[in-house]
Motif scaffolding. Structure first.
Motif, short mmCIF file in Angstrom:
data_model
loop_
_atom_site.label_atom_id
_atom_site.label_comp_id
_atom_site.label_asym_id
_atom_site.label_seq_id
_atom_site.Cartn_x
_atom_site.Cartn_y
_atom_site.Cartn_z
N PRO A 334 0.82 -1.21 0.00
CA PRO A 334 0.00 0.00 0.00
C PRO A 334 0.86 1.26 0.00
O PRO A 334 1.98 1.26 0.50
N GLN A 335 0.29 2.33 -0.54
CA GLN A 335 0.94 3.63 -0.52
C GLN A 335 0.40 4.43 0.67
O GLN A 335 -0.54 4.01 1.35
N LEU A 336 0.97 5.58 0.92
CA LEU A 336 0.54 6.41 2.05
C LEU A 336 -0.95 6.72 2.00
O LEU A 336 -1.61 6.83 3.03
N THR A 337 -1.48 6.88 0.80
CA THR A 337 -2.88 7.27 0.64
C THR A 337 -3.84 6.08 0.58
O THR A 337 -5.04 6.28 0.41
N ASP A 338 -3.30 4.87 0.72
CA ASP A 338 -4.16 3.67 0.72
C ASP A 338 -4.62 3.38 2.14
O ASP A 338 -4.06 2.54 2.84
N TYR A 339 -5.66 4.09 2.56
CA TYR A 339 -6.13 3.96 3.93
C TYR A 339 -6.94 2.68 4.12
O TYR A 339 -7.73 2.31 3.24
N ALA A 340 -6.75 2.02 5.25
CA ALA A 340 -7.50 0.81 5.55
C ALA A 340 -8.99 1.09 5.53
O ALA A 340 -9.45 2.12 6.05
N ASP A 341 -9.74 0.20 4.93
CA ASP A 341 -11.20 0.30 4.81
C ASP A 341 -11.65 1.54 4.03
O ASP A 341 -12.84 1.90 4.07
N GLY A 342 -10.72 2.20 3.35
CA GLY A 342 -11.08 3.38 2.56
C GLY A 342 -11.40 4.61 3.38
O GLY A 342 -11.92 5.60 2.84
N VAL A 343 -11.09 4.60 4.69
CA VAL A 343 -11.38 5.74 5.55
C VAL A 343 -10.13 6.62 5.64
O VAL A 343 -9.09 6.18 6.14
N ASP A 344 -10.23 7.86 5.18
CA ASP A 344 -9.11 8.79 5.19
C ASP A 344 -8.83 9.21 6.63
O ASP A 344 -9.52 10.06 7.19
N VAL A 345 -7.81 8.62 7.22
CA VAL A 345 -7.52 8.86 8.63
C VAL A 345 -7.06 10.30 8.86
O VAL A 345 -7.42 10.93 9.87
N LEU A 346 -6.29 10.85 7.94
CA LEU A 346 -5.84 12.24 8.09
C LEU A 346 -7.02 13.20 8.12
O LEU A 346 -7.06 14.12 8.95
N ALA A 347 -7.98 13.00 7.23
CA ALA A 347 -9.16 13.87 7.20
C ALA A 347 -9.97 13.72 8.48
O ALA A 347 -10.48 14.70 9.04
N TRP A 348 -10.08 12.49 8.96
CA TRP A 348 -10.81 12.23 10.21
C TRP A 348 -10.13 12.92 11.39
O TRP A 348 -10.79 13.56 12.23
N LEU A 349 -8.81 12.83 11.45
CA LEU A 349 -8.07 13.48 12.53
C LEU A 349 -8.20 14.99 12.48
O LEU A 349 -8.24 15.66 13.52
N ALA A 350 -8.28 15.53 11.27
CA ALA A 350 -8.40 16.99 11.13
C ALA A 350 -9.71 17.52 11.70
O ALA A 350 -9.80 18.71 12.04
N ASP A 351 -10.71 16.66 11.83
CA ASP A 351 -12.02 17.08 12.33
C ASP A 351 -12.19 16.88 13.84
O ASP A 351 -13.25 17.18 14.39
N LEU A 352 -11.16 16.36 14.51
CA LEU A 352 -11.28 16.14 15.95
C LEU A 352 -11.38 17.47 16.72
O LEU A 352 -10.75 18.44 16.36
#
Length: 352
Positions: A334-352
């Protein structure tokens, strides 16, 4: 704001230095100088830890540990990390994110660890008993490269109590407990997934060999490993067996070999029809998940049938390999942008 920019850059540089060290360990290179950020004595201790992983966990052979170190070390070039993070805001308010990690393959939770820290947050890692030494050892060096992180990283095998958000990975049964104990927090809960291969009949011998890597890497224990093949009607399975022959040594691993013998005996006793090449079992069924050492397959007469199967099972599929999908041999790359289950973890963290 300026301090946040500097802190972000320092964390990127720290991970880039860690990447150089991980790639060296992954390639089993000899220590030559301080360019990897560690002394010869420190490097030899890490080498010893790599070799010792199979004592702690029989699945974690030195080859598999090195494979994981090298694959994830390839993410950690300074320019790659900077590009990946360029559109992600750095945290203005630091949150503590709990990571409940699986232990099926070496360093399986590293990407989440990376995401949390490079987003500007703090991390508390609850380690699996199957993989509890390697990441802490690497993190110790990361904290030497970036001293500011010493107060941002905590490891535990016990109970987690103080957190603002949770990323938890486990089985389907585990997610029920995750929901019960951590459902009140912002969360990402991951359950069992597997991967499939869609063949169209034009695959070369080299591509079928690469498919073997998608099946047998890490002994098939990862969610990105292929457990089911969709084959066009008339596909000769002898081609598949010929293509994967180079992976025959997998059966000499005691734990894999025990699984192979056990499932062969159980399925034959229950009068299931199996194909067998002495190191992997093939069973014709539309079931997605297969036992370790077995691959399921079924035939399709029209490409739309294969597409429908993938669509129907999309919530349980991590990767699809084949022509027009992820290339053969790349399921476990996987590459850096291949998030598990298709959930963008960076975007999720940005909304905390």
């Amino acid at each position: 704001m300026y301090l946040c920019v500097v802190e972000k850059e320092d964390r990127i540089k720290g991970f880039a230095q860690l990447g150089a060290l991980m790639r060296a360990l992954g390639r089993a290179e000899q220590w030559k100088d301080f360019s990897w950020g560690v002394t010869e004595e420190e490097y030899l201790k890490l080498e010893e830890l790599v070799q010792r992983q199979s004592v702690y966990n029989g699945w974690f052979t030195p080859a598999n540990v090195r494979r994981s170190l090298l694959a994830q070390g390839e993410w950690l070039y300074e320019d790659r990390l900077a590009k990946w993070l360029e559109s992600t805001p750095y945290a203005q308010q630091v949150r503590t994110v709990a990571l409940i990690m699986a232990g099926n393959i070496p360093l399986v939770g590293f990407h989440d660890f990376l995401c949390v820290l490079l987003s500007g947050h703090s991390v508390v890692c609850k380690l699996s008993s199957d993989d509890k030494t390697l990441l802490p050892a690497l993190a110790n060096h990361l904290m030497e490269f970036t001293p500011e992180l010493k107060e941002k990283i905590v490891f535990t095998t016990g109970r987690i109590s103080e957190m603002h958000a949770v990323i938890a990975t486990g089985s389907n049964n585990s997610t029920l407990y995750f929901q019960q104990y951590f459902g009140k927090y912002p969360h990402i809960f991951r359950h069992n997934r597997s991967s499939v291969a869609v063949l169209d009949g034009t695959e070369t011998k080299e591509e079928l060999a690469a498919l073997g890597d998608d099946i047998f890497s890490y002994f098939g224990l990862g969610c990105r490993n292929v457990t089911h093949m969709l084959l066009p009607v008339g596909f000769e399975l002898s081609r598949f067996f010929e293509g994967i022959f180079s992976f025959s040594d997998v059966v000499f691993n005691k734990k894999y070999g025990n699984n192979y013998d056990y499932h062969k005996a159980i399925f034959l006793l229950n009068k299931h029809n199996l194909l067998d090449n002495n190191f992997v079992l093939l069973r014709e069924t539309e079931e997605l998940f297969s036992p370790l050492s077995m691959v399921h397959y079924h035939f399709y007469s029209d490409p739309s049938e294969a597409e429908e199967y993938v669509f129907t099972h999309e919530k349980d599929i991590q990767v699809v390999v084949g022509h027009g999908y992820v290339p053969f041999g790349k399921a476990q790359a996987p590459q850096l942008t291949d998030y598990a289950d298709g959930v963008d973890v960076l975007a999720w963290l940005a909304d905390l």
